[in-house]
Write a protein that holds these residues in place. Structure first.
Motif, PDB file in Angstrom:
ATOM      1  N   LEU A 160      10.966  -7.988   2.152  1.00  0.00           N
ATOM      2  CA  LEU A 160      10.947  -9.192   1.739  1.00  0.00           C
ATOM      3  C   LEU A 160      11.399  -9.529   0.238  1.00  0.00           C
ATOM      4  O   LEU A 160      11.256  -8.881  -0.459  1.00  0.00           O
ATOM      5  N   ALA A 249       4.044 -16.560   9.340  1.00  0.00           N
ATOM      6  CA  ALA A 249       4.360 -15.218   9.134  1.00  0.00           C
ATOM      7  C   ALA A 249       5.721 -14.635   9.780  1.00  0.00           C
ATOM      8  O   ALA A 249       6.468 -13.989   9.257  1.00  0.00           O
ATOM      9  N   ALA A 252       8.685 -16.128   7.829  1.00  0.00           N
ATOM     10  CA  ALA A 252       8.774 -15.634   6.627  1.00  0.00           C
ATOM     11  C   ALA A 252       9.687 -14.215   6.881  1.00  0.00           C
ATOM     12  O   ALA A 252      10.565 -13.872   5.971  1.00  0.00           O
ATOM     13  N   VAL A 253       9.208 -13.566   7.761  1.00  0.00           N
ATOM     14  CA  VAL A 253       9.928 -12.200   7.998  1.00  0.00           C
ATOM     15  C   VAL A 253      11.344 -12.357   8.563  1.00  0.00           C
ATOM     16  O   VAL A 253      12.033 -11.626   8.202  1.00  0.00           O
ATOM     17  N   LYS A 258       9.140 -13.429   0.699  1.00  0.00           N
ATOM     18  CA  LYS A 258       7.699 -12.900   0.570  1.00  0.00           C
ATOM     19  C   LYS A 258       6.535 -13.583   0.483  1.00  0.00           C
ATOM     20  O   LYS A 258       5.527 -13.402   0.806  1.00  0.00           O
ATOM     21  N   TYR A 259       6.699 -14.979  -0.002  1.00  0.00           N
ATOM     22  CA  TYR A 259       5.861 -15.928  -0.038  1.00  0.00           C
ATOM     23  C   TYR A 259       6.063 -17.206   1.056  1.00  0.00           C
ATOM     24  O   TYR A 259       6.917 -17.537   1.252  1.00  0.00           O
ATOM     25  N   CYS A 296      -3.390  -9.755   6.920  1.00  0.00           N
ATOM     26  CA  CYS A 296      -1.670  -9.726   6.785  1.00  0.00           C
ATOM     27  C   CYS A 296      -1.367  -8.337   6.351  1.00  0.00           C
ATOM     28  O   CYS A 296      -0.545  -7.510   6.776  1.00  0.00           O
ATOM     29  N   ARG A 297      -1.873  -8.052   5.118  1.00  0.00           N
ATOM     30  CA  ARG A 297      -1.810  -7.040   4.443  1.00  0.00           C
ATOM     31  C   ARG A 297      -2.258  -5.729   5.085  1.00  0.00           C
ATOM     32  O   ARG A 297      -1.418  -4.645   5.033  1.00  0.00           O
ATOM     33  N   HIS A 301       1.981  -7.434   7.552  1.00  0.00           N
ATOM     34  CA  HIS A 301       3.128  -6.812   6.529  1.00  0.00           C
ATOM     35  C   HIS A 301       2.489  -6.677   5.222  1.00  0.00           C
ATOM     36  O   HIS A 301       1.771  -7.563   4.773  1.00  0.00           O
ATOM     37  N   LYS A 303       3.456  -6.731   2.334  1.00  0.00           N
ATOM     38  CA  LYS A 303       4.004  -7.317   1.157  1.00  0.00           C
ATOM     39  C   LYS A 303       4.072  -8.920   1.271  1.00  0.00           C
ATOM     40  O   LYS A 303       4.190  -9.776   0.382  1.00  0.00           O
ATOM     41  N   LEU A 304       3.690  -9.429   2.380  1.00  0.00           N
ATOM     42  CA  LEU A 304       3.541 -11.020   2.484  1.00  0.00           C
ATOM     43  C   LEU A 304       2.261 -11.614   1.886  1.00  0.00           C
ATOM     44  O   LEU A 304       1.225 -11.187   1.769  1.00  0.00           O
ATOM     45  N   TYR A 306       0.407 -14.934   1.265  1.00  0.00           N
ATOM     46  CA  TYR A 306       0.129 -16.083   1.896  1.00  0.00           C
ATOM     47  C   TYR A 306      -0.919 -16.914   1.140  1.00  0.00           C
ATOM     48  O   TYR A 306      -1.892 -16.138   0.694  1.00  0.00           O
TER      49      TYR A 306
END
Length: 921
Positions: A160, A249, A252-253, A258-259, A296-297, A301, A303-304, A306
């Protein structure tokens, strides 16, 4: 029975617990059967199959509409399985609530016990309003039992980008503020819309984007659910924002972002029903935001990121920010009832709330134009008004602000108005007594419970009505919390600086200080501060494991390194916040001169610039002087860089020679610390590096060197400076007061390349270089006495620097060497000096003994003289009347006889002045 209002429809609190029990008996299980996805015509189609006890089957769907910035081909089957499965996990709640079946069977994938607990918490709290309005009293532990099958989902692996940000847009004022504040940053912004409505599309377009720049997701509910609702099955509010979280999510992917920056504010944390955990906005609350970010972590993912960009703010602050963008006044909509007709209904809590909260910042004429009349004159809204202001105990089941925010807004506009001139809804209103002071407090407040990454936190703080001098304190308080347990490790100049700033930020919080000096507690600064705990003496580092926040001073060497220790420093914290406006300079030698030269050129070019860091000014001491347009020139030592995880926008690496090996384990550890100035740069950052020490960087590299070479941005040609990119060529004249030597020509190259990044052309920069004078103790001309030119180069503490000084001056006849021995290898230096024109070598200290012995071992014919002090060395030079240059360039540290290299240089200059005058007298 109790009635509530939502979307202008009276909501009666039902007593349907008996129906709840009946449905649970009739429909004992709910199955999440499977999910499917298909890439078709560039779109990504998702579908889910749910089943209620073999009686009813539902297949809802979503579609991620094709965009050119997606890279779906980069997503593996495991990536999509994870993302789509999780959307199904939140989608199922809309169908489960029909019967509230006691058993939920998840067939596509296995869930851990931790995941099962997480989902049960979300379902239970997210359905709080549903349970409450249906009169259902479920047991939190037993309302649902989750059984899962299959294999565990694999975490998403796609890389990301830190440059990309998704901003969900609903068409209301909050998402307008987020879009506008982030629009002119360095981030690439991608608006996200689920089933876009007209207001959402207008918001995006007015903010300067279009649909092709936006993520669009289309969601279709299964019609059977609506039919069952009409037949009397259970119905009510579900955590819609939680669905958005999982959809974002996926988006984003797919985008490689990333954000995900939401627009939920602080007031979303307040319960709708006082004294309970029932919150209409639960999936917009900070509690859910934290839960989802952690989930999420761990499972989606790592590194995502939120987070809600507006979480630190209250509704008044957001309203004021929104009022700065009048171009959105006619296009934004927050009314759910009017959304189908793209209008404000003028009859719901959301309309009345929005009208009130904007009142301190938008004219009444404009508000009446927006809402098609004066809502405060509509007496049919009396109950809604009383709910909003807290006169009635239960807030509307809508996304509205707190009673305190609403009452403060009313008081700010209408406080002190005569009764006859008040609108109808305020005729019998009891105004709060706190007045303008409380309004000002709310406008300058900042909630420290948030997840904003530092770059976003800085953007937000910059736009608030908060003094510039207080912004960095808000940043630190956001990182460390309200009542942190902080240890200041080392109490030298930088440790004292850290103490001063932390005490200013935390006037009533206990601070902890660890230092070897046992007399520390007797310092005058602590006479009035009794909120300090000291750890002193030889075992001062024994307490490190007890602290989660350790701010380490540069000179402190960790005696027992541990992976569990999280060490921070002034340098790292400073760069995390101010990195975008910082030029960082490091190198074994030349960094002070180059830093001062860059600062000089910036100031002479009219820039607002500050010089700080290893030059002798702790960064925290300068925070109050930094404005948004300040350029910060930061000299960085290896000690300061040892534990950093952030980087300056422009990084300059001059050289790396063996140094400080008494602190670092070996040369590789020292080199790693130096290279940290580059290791955490972003792709948009600039790395200016001497080509001999070039290394891989994330930023754009500009190499410079001592001679012409392909790929260099600048090089030295004799006494000329060459910049091939612009064709600039400059000749450096000899001046014993200016910068002398080839090493200083390299320093000039680096400085010009650095300031060039801020719009200063090479010619202008070079003109300002000409007015710069060398720093003390760096080839400093000290005076001429009896035919001897004395130069002070006390800064030279390594062999390479001493050799450069001798080469730069050219006519050195007497060289003063030695000092504190740190185990450096002097053999190559001695060999080179033995072949030079230097005739007399004067040796001090243990390092001098080592050098003298090497000279003797190679059978040197030079004059090798042992001296005990600086005074003795100067006296020897004057006594022998050795014409030419006498140079102090010790190639060793000063700690055997002096506090530091400055002390040694000052002693040298003092000895010259006193002995030379004595001789001449």
């Amino acid at each position: 029975m109790i009635f509530y209002k939502k979307h202008t429809i009276p909501l009666m609190r039902q007593n349907d617990h008996h129906k709840y029990k009946k449905f649970r008996e009739r429909f004992p299980y709910f199955r999440y059967v499977n999910y499917a996805y298909e890439k078709k015509d560039g779109d990504l189609h998702l579908s889910f199959t749910f089943d209620i006890s073999g009686k009813y089957t539902f297949i809802p769907s979503l579609k991620l509409v094709h965009r050119s910035f997606y890279h779906l081909e980069d997503l593996s089957g495991d990536d999509l399985n994870n993302l789509v499965f999780h959307i199904g996990m939140i989608e199922l709640i809309s169908y489960w609530k029909l019967t509230c079946s006691p058993q939920v069977i998840i067939e596509p994938h296995q869930l851990t016990t931790d995941q099962v607990d997480w989902w049960k918490k979300l379902y239970f709290n997210g359905l709080g309003e549903f349970f409450y309005l249906n009169g259902i009293s479920p047991d939190e532990n037993n309302f649902m039992q989750i059984e899962s099958k299959g294999t565990m989902p694999v975490k998403v692996s796609r890389k990301l980008s830190e440059e990309k940000v998704l901003v969900p847009v609903g068409g209301g004022k909050d998402s307008v503020v987020t879009l506008e504040l982030l629009k002119n940053t360095s981030f690439d912004i991608y608006p996200v819309m689920l089933n876009p409505r007209d207001a959402s599309i207008r918001t995006v377009e007015v903010a300067g984007y279009d649909m092709e720049q936006s993520v669009v997701v289309q969601r279709k509910l299964n019609p059977l659910m609506l039919e069952l609702n009409a037949q009397g099955f259970l119905n009510g509010h579900t955590p819609f924002s939680a669905l958005l979280a999982f959809v974002n999510a996926l988006a984003a992917v797919a985008t490689g972002a990333k954000y995900v920056a939401l627009s939920n504010e602080n007031s979303a944390n307040e319960s709708t029903v006082p004294g309970t955990n029932i919150n209409h906005q639960y999936s917009k609350s900070f509690e859910f935001e934290q839960d989802f970010a952690n989930y999420c972590r761990k499972y989606i993912h790592p590194k995502l990121a939120y987070f809600s960009f507006l979480r630190p703010l209250n509704e008044l602050q957001i309203a004021e920010l929104f009022s700065r963008y009048p171009q959105h006044f006619d296009s934004f909509r927050s009314c759910n009832v009017g959304s189908k007709n793209d209008t404000w209904c003028g009859k719901c809590p959301k309309c009345l709330f929005t009208r009130i909260i904007l009142a301190p910042f938008v004219t009444e004429e404009k508000l009446q134009e927006i809402f098609h009349g004066e809502l405060l004159e509509d007496t049919t809204l009396k109950n809604t008004f009383d709910e909003l202001t807290g006169t009635l105990p239960v807030k509307p089941f809508e996304c509205v602000g707190t009673p305190d925010e609403i009452n403060t807004a009313i008081d700010a506009v209408y406080g002190g108005t005569e009764q006859n001139n008040l609108p109808a809804l305020l005729k019998n209103y009891k105004f709060p007594v706190r007045g303008k002071k409380h309004f000002d407090e709310l406008m300058q407040s900042f909630n420290f419970f948030h997840l904003l990454p530092a770059p976003f936190l800085k953007v937000l703080i910059k736009h608030l009505n908060i003094p510039v001098s207080e912004r960095f304190g808000i940043f630190l308080k956001s990182k460390f919390g309200h009542d942190p347990k902080i240890l200041i490790l080392g109490f030298g100049k930088e440790g004292q600086s850290g103490y001063r700033l932390l005490r200013e930020i935390y006037p009533d919080v206990q601070l902890h200080i660890a230092d070897r000096n046992e007399l520390l507690r007797e310092m005058e600064v602590f006479e009035k501060d009794k909120q300090v705990v000291f750890y002193t003496g030889p075992d001062y580092q024994s307490v490190l494991e007890d602290f989660s926040v350790i701010i380490k001073s540069p000179g402190v060497k960790i005696e027992k390194p541990s992976d569990g220790l999280i060490l921070r420093s002034q340098t790292d914290l400073f760069l995390e916040y101010f990195g975008e406006q910082t030029i960082g300079i490091t190198g074994t030698k030349g960094k002070s001169t180059t830093s001062s030269l860059i600062h000089h050129v910036l100031k002479e070019s009219g820039k607002n610039a500050l010089l700080l860091g290893n030059i002798g000014i702790p960064p925290f001491d300068m925070v109050a002087q930094i404005d948004d347009d300040t350029l910060i020139v930061f000299e960085m030592s290896a000690h300061q860089l040892e534990h950093v995880k952030h980087a300056p926008r422009v990084a300059v690496l001059l050289n790396i020679f063996p140094e400080h090996l008494d602190h670092f384990k070996n040369i590789n550890a020292y080199r790693k610390a130096k290279n940290n100035i580059l290791n955490y740069q972003k792709p948009t950052d600039i790395a200016i590096i001497h080509q001999q020490f070039a290394t891989e960087t994330k930023g754009k590299s500009l190499l410079f060197g001592p001679e012409k070479q392909k790929g260099l941005a600048a090089w030295v040609d004799g006494n000329k400076l060459v910049f091939p990119g612009s064709g600039a060529l400059f000749t450096v004249s000899a001046d014993r007061k200016a910068l002398i030597g080839k090493h200083n020509l390299l320093n000039i190259l680096a400085a010009i390349l650095a300031v060039n990044q801020y719009g200063i052309k090479e010619k202008e920069a070079f003109e300002h270089v000409s007015s710069f004078r060398s720093l003390p103790h760096r080839l400093e001309f000290t005076g001429s006495y009896r035919g001897i030119d004395f130069y002070n180069d006390s800064i030279s503490t390594v062999p390479e620097s001493t050799l450069a000084a001798v080469e730069a001056l050219g006519q050195v006849k007497t060289l003063i060497l030695g000092g504190y021995d740190r185990g450096l290898d002097y053999r190559q230096m001695v060999q080179t000096l033995d072949e030079s024109n230097v005739e007399y070598f004067l040796f001090m200290g243990k390092a001098g003994e080592v050098m003298r012995r090497i000279f003797q071992e190679i059978h040197s014919e030079k004059s090798l003289v042992k001296v005990e002090t600086i005074d003795e060395a100067v006296a020897y030079a004057l006594q022998k009347s050795i014409s030419g240059i006498c140079l102090l360039s010790p190639a060793a540290a000063s700690y055997d006889q002096f506090h530091n290299f400055e002390h040694r240089g000052d002693a040298y200059k003092k000895a010259i002045e006193e002995l030379a005058h004595k001789k001449s007298g």
